[in-house]
Motif scaffolding. Structure first.
Motif, PDB file in Angstrom:
ATOM      1  N   VAL A 312      -9.601 -10.481  11.649  1.00  0.00           N
ATOM      2  CA  VAL A 312      -8.148 -10.657  11.622  1.00  0.00           C
ATOM      3  C   VAL A 312      -7.674 -10.979  10.207  1.00  0.00           C
ATOM      4  N   TRP A 313      -8.534 -11.568   9.381  1.00  0.00           N
ATOM      5  CA  TRP A 313      -8.169 -11.780   7.980  1.00  0.00           C
ATOM      6  C   TRP A 313      -7.875 -10.435   7.321  1.00  0.00           C
ATOM      7  N   LEU A 314      -8.776  -9.485   7.552  1.00  0.00           N
ATOM      8  CA  LEU A 314      -8.647  -8.174   6.919  1.00  0.00           C
ATOM      9  C   LEU A 314      -7.454  -7.402   7.461  1.00  0.00           C
ATOM     10  N   VAL A 315      -7.194  -7.556   8.756  1.00  0.00           N
ATOM     11  CA  VAL A 315      -6.021  -6.907   9.345  1.00  0.00           C
ATOM     12  C   VAL A 315      -4.748  -7.428   8.687  1.00  0.00           C
ATOM     13  N   GLY A 316      -4.642  -8.741   8.533  1.00  0.00           N
ATOM     14  CA  GLY A 316      -3.451  -9.329   7.930  1.00  0.00           C
ATOM     15  C   GLY A 316      -3.241  -8.883   6.494  1.00  0.00           C
ATOM     16  N   LEU A 317      -4.317  -8.865   5.695  1.00  0.00           N
ATOM     17  CA  LEU A 317      -4.183  -8.478   4.295  1.00  0.00           C
ATOM     18  C   LEU A 317      -3.908  -6.989   4.154  1.00  0.00           C
ATOM     19  N   ALA A 318      -4.562  -6.181   5.001  1.00  0.00           N
ATOM     20  CA  ALA A 318      -4.265  -4.746   4.984  1.00  0.00           C
ATOM     21  C   ALA A 318      -2.802  -4.492   5.342  1.00  0.00           C
ATOM     22  N   ALA A 319      -2.293  -5.262   6.280  1.00  0.00           N
ATOM     23  CA  ALA A 319      -0.892  -5.097   6.689  1.00  0.00           C
ATOM     24  C   ALA A 319       0.053  -5.393   5.537  1.00  0.00           C
ATOM     25  N   VAL A 320      -0.223  -6.439   4.764  1.00  0.00           N
ATOM     26  CA  VAL A 320       0.635  -6.756   3.620  1.00  0.00           C
ATOM     27  C   VAL A 320       0.557  -5.627   2.587  1.00  0.00           C
ATOM     28  N   CYS A 321      -0.633  -5.121   2.331  1.00  0.00           N
ATOM     29  CA  CYS A 321      -0.774  -4.011   1.375  1.00  0.00           C
ATOM     30  C   CYS A 321       0.129  -2.840   1.748  1.00  0.00           C
ATOM     31  N   LEU A 322       0.124  -2.480   3.027  1.00  0.00           N
ATOM     32  CA  LEU A 322       0.858  -1.290   3.452  1.00  0.00           C
ATOM     33  C   LEU A 322       2.356  -1.523   3.599  1.00  0.00           C
ATOM     34  N   CYS A 323       2.809  -2.751   3.387  1.00  0.00           N
ATOM     35  CA  CYS A 323       4.256  -2.984   3.279  1.00  0.00           C
ATOM     36  C   CYS A 323       4.810  -2.334   2.011  1.00  0.00           C
ATOM     37  N   PHE A 324       3.915  -2.100   1.038  1.00  0.00           N
ATOM     38  CA  PHE A 324       4.318  -1.495  -0.237  1.00  0.00           C
ATOM     39  C   PHE A 324       4.003  -0.001  -0.201  1.00  0.00           C
ATOM     40  N   PRO A 325       4.993   0.855  -0.283  1.00  0.00           N
ATOM     41  CA  PRO A 325       4.743   2.297  -0.234  1.00  0.00           C
ATOM     42  C   PRO A 325       3.788   2.781  -1.316  1.00  0.00           C
ATOM     43  N   GLY A 326       3.723   2.076  -2.451  1.00  0.00           N
ATOM     44  CA  GLY A 326       2.858   2.503  -3.542  1.00  0.00           C
ATOM     45  C   GLY A 326       1.403   2.141  -3.372  1.00  0.00           C
ATOM     46  N   SER A 327       1.078   1.327  -2.379  1.00  0.00           N
ATOM     47  CA  SER A 327      -0.313   0.921  -2.183  1.00  0.00           C
ATOM     48  C   SER A 327      -1.167   2.105  -1.755  1.00  0.00           C
ATOM     49  N   ARG A 328      -2.379   2.164  -2.305  1.00  0.00           N
ATOM     50  CA  ARG A 328      -3.323   3.221  -1.939  1.00  0.00           C
ATOM     51  C   ARG A 328      -4.379   2.709  -0.953  1.00  0.00           C
ATOM     52  N   MET A 329      -4.048   1.682  -0.205  1.00  0.00           N
ATOM     53  CA  MET A 329      -5.008   1.074   0.717  1.00  0.00           C
ATOM     54  C   MET A 329      -4.903   1.633   2.134  1.00  0.00           C
ATOM     55  N   LEU A 330      -4.261   2.794   2.286  1.00  0.00           N
ATOM     56  CA  LEU A 330      -4.103   3.361   3.622  1.00  0.00           C
ATOM     57  C   LEU A 330      -5.457   3.693   4.256  1.00  0.00           C
ATOM     58  N   LEU A 331      -6.337   4.362   3.509  1.00  0.00           N
ATOM     59  CA  LEU A 331      -7.653   4.707   4.056  1.00  0.00           C
ATOM     60  C   LEU A 331      -8.482   3.459   4.357  1.00  0.00           C
ATOM     61  N   PRO A 332      -8.612   2.501   3.415  1.00  0.00           N
ATOM     62  CA  PRO A 332      -9.353   1.282   3.756  1.00  0.00           C
ATOM     63  C   PRO A 332      -8.761   0.544   4.949  1.00  0.00           C
ATOM     64  N   ALA A 333      -7.430   0.530   5.068  1.00  0.00           N
ATOM     65  CA  ALA A 333      -6.807  -0.129   6.217  1.00  0.00           C
ATOM     66  C   ALA A 333      -7.184   0.573   7.511  1.00  0.00           C
ATOM     67  N   GLY A 334      -7.188   1.900   7.494  1.00  0.00           N
ATOM     68  CA  GLY A 334      -7.595   2.652   8.675  1.00  0.00           C
ATOM     69  C   GLY A 334      -9.042   2.380   9.044  1.00  0.00           C
ATOM     70  N   LEU A 335      -9.909   2.249   8.032  1.00  0.00           N
ATOM     71  CA  LEU A 335     -11.316   1.926   8.287  1.00  0.00           C
ATOM     72  C   LEU A 335     -11.467   0.532   8.883  1.00  0.00           C
ATOM     73  N   VAL A 336     -10.643  -0.401   8.433  1.00  0.00           N
ATOM     74  CA  VAL A 336     -10.674  -1.758   8.997  1.00  0.00           C
ATOM     75  C   VAL A 336     -10.246  -1.738  10.465  1.00  0.00           C
ATOM     76  N   LEU A 337      -9.215  -0.951  10.796  1.00  0.00           N
ATOM     77  CA  LEU A 337      -8.795  -0.845  12.192  1.00  0.00           C
ATOM     78  C   LEU A 337      -9.903  -0.246  13.050  1.00  0.00           C
ATOM     79  N   ALA A 338     -10.585   0.762  12.529  1.00  0.00           N
ATOM     80  CA  ALA A 338     -11.717   1.338  13.262  1.00  0.00           C
ATOM     81  C   ALA A 338     -12.827   0.306  13.425  1.00  0.00           C
ATOM     82  N   ALA A 339     -13.043  -0.511  12.390  1.00  0.00           N
ATOM     83  CA  ALA A 339     -14.052  -1.566  12.469  1.00  0.00           C
ATOM     84  C   ALA A 339     -13.671  -2.624  13.500  1.00  0.00           C
ATOM     85  N   CYS A 340     -12.369  -2.860  13.680  1.00  0.00           N
ATOM     86  CA  CYS A 340     -11.922  -3.802  14.718  1.00  0.00           C
ATOM     87  C   CYS A 340     -12.311  -3.302  16.105  1.00  0.00           C
ATOM     88  N   LEU A 341     -12.133  -2.005  16.333  1.00  0.00           N
ATOM     89  CA  LEU A 341     -12.516  -1.430  17.620  1.00  0.00           C
ATOM     90  C   LEU A 341     -14.025  -1.555  17.838  1.00  0.00           C
TER      91      LEU A 341
END
Length: 409
Positions: A312-341
């Protein structure tokens, strides 16, 4: 999530309400979630600590108490709802913390120049972890971390104070300061941490006993290093699996070697972050959140323990990253969501298979840890390219004006 802003906000709200209702039905045991009972930590361990803490002292003789002093506030928080039993009150307050994190991300996403992708990551990622997420206090810490990062660009002093408070709740929010380019954030963090630490030290005995509580622990069965022993058990390794220091760990020959290797990797991760920090050429608005996400990813991955609630730490931080349209953390965030599953499958659903080191258990664990490794590598690469590498094209004037200067203030 590219079209997150085009999705109606009411759908975002409805999804949060529905998924959180399901989580509450599971933790209140209206519905039974597969696997071991994840709520026992609250009704047995947390409530036991509560009885000790309310006397004005920390549980010094309990080796499972491994938390900084402000964690006492989370454990004592159910006292705010005296009309409910301890566990029931804790679950309700965990849901309130969930709502607070969601509200912050929704507010940020609706502002001009921001995105609702972050709110969607939170709405989807938290329930993917199953009822465990409401049966630990990590959600409360993560909500504080989200608030700190969202405050970071405009209110560095507030960001520093919140990061320090979070660190005294569960240490890891100290990493939120990795990308802070303003001295005000660091000074505020130091002042807040010092004041709170002094307050706890003089008011409650044993406030810092947690510092020596983990010296003799082994390698937890869900960590990256544990895969060595999961495989070795099939080739005659003579170690054992047992409950130790509050988690299920491997103990036996060569465990200390693997634990030392994990510590070495943590040092390497710290060295990379230090190299990144001194090499930074530019800090765009999203760099503060991106750096925090990378730092926590690296330290989570190299830890001797990767408990399910850490996700949940990683979910929260990934969520903040993606609040910014310029962030390139979309792929890592998607990998974290897959890791949650994968995480909810390895714990609690098939945790018996993980403990037994059978094919299913090892496959699930290797999948989860592999996804985290890939997320860490891609996130670190993206952070370096956006903040250190020379740009390959001319930066538009309007973008250049939005980048944060590295001059301390």
């Amino acid at each position: 999530m590219a079209g997150a802003r085009r999705i109606p906000v009411w759908l975002l709200l409805a999804t949060w309400l529905l998924t959180r209702l399901v989580l509450l039905l599971f933790v209140f045991k209206v519905w039974v979630f597969p696997g071991p009972d994840v709520t026992s930590d609250v009704s047995v361990i947390y409530q036991g600590w509560y009885e000790t803490l309310r006397t004005g002292t920390f549980p010094q003789g309990d080796v499972t108490w491994q938390y900084p002093p402000a964690a006492a506030l989370a454990i004592l928080s159910p006292a705010l709802l005296p009309f409910l039993q301890y566990a029931q009150a804790f679950f309700v307050l965990a849901c309130v913390a969930d709502l607070a994190g969601f509200g912050l991300l929704l507010y940020a996403g609706l502002r001009r120049g921001k995105s609702l992708r972050g709110a969607w990551v939170w709405v989807v990622g938290v329930p993917l972890l199953g009822p465990t997420v409401y049966a630990r206090y990590d959600l409360m810490v993560t909500a504080v971390a989200v608030a700190a990062l969202l405050a970071g660009m405009r209110r560095p002093r507030l960001m520093g104070a919140l990061a320090a408070f979070g660190a005294l709740l569960k240490v890891w929010p100290a990493l939120l300061l990795v990308g802070a380019g303003r001295r005000r954030a660091w000074i505020s963090a130091a002042a807040t941490a010092g004041a709170l630490a002094l307050l706890f030290a003089v008011s409650m005995p044993g406030a810092f006993s947690f510092l020596t509580a983990q010296r003799d622990r082994g390698t937890e069965v869900e960590s990256l290093g544990s895969l060595v022993f999961h495989v070795a058990r099939h080739y005659g390794w003579e170690g054992r699996v047992m409950l130790n220091y509050g988690s299920v760990e491997f103990l036996g020959p060569y465990v200390d070697w693997v634990s030392a290797a994990a510590l070495f990797l943590t040092v390497i991760a710290f060295g990379w972050l230090l190299l990144w920090r001194v090499s930074v050429r530019r800090l765009p608005p999203h760099a503060l959140a991106d750096a925090a996400f990378v730092a926590v990813l690296l330290f989570t991955l190299t830890s001797r323990v990767i408990s399910p609630q850490y996700m949940v730490w990683l979910v929260g931080l990934a969520a903040v990253c993606l609040c910014f349209p310029g962030s390139r953390m979309l792929l890592p965030a998607g990998l974290v969501l897959a890791a949650c599953l994968a995480t909810v499958l390895e714990f609690p659903v098939y945790f018996a298979n993980v403990v037994a080191s059978d094919r299913l258990g090892v496959t699930l664990l290797a999948t989860r840890n592999g996804l985290l490794l890939l997320a860490a590598l891609t996130a670190a690469r993206s952070l370096w390219r956006t903040t250190v590498s020379r740009p390959t094209a001319t930066v538009p004037p309007q973008t250049a004006r939005t980048q944060e200067t590295l001059t301390p203030s």
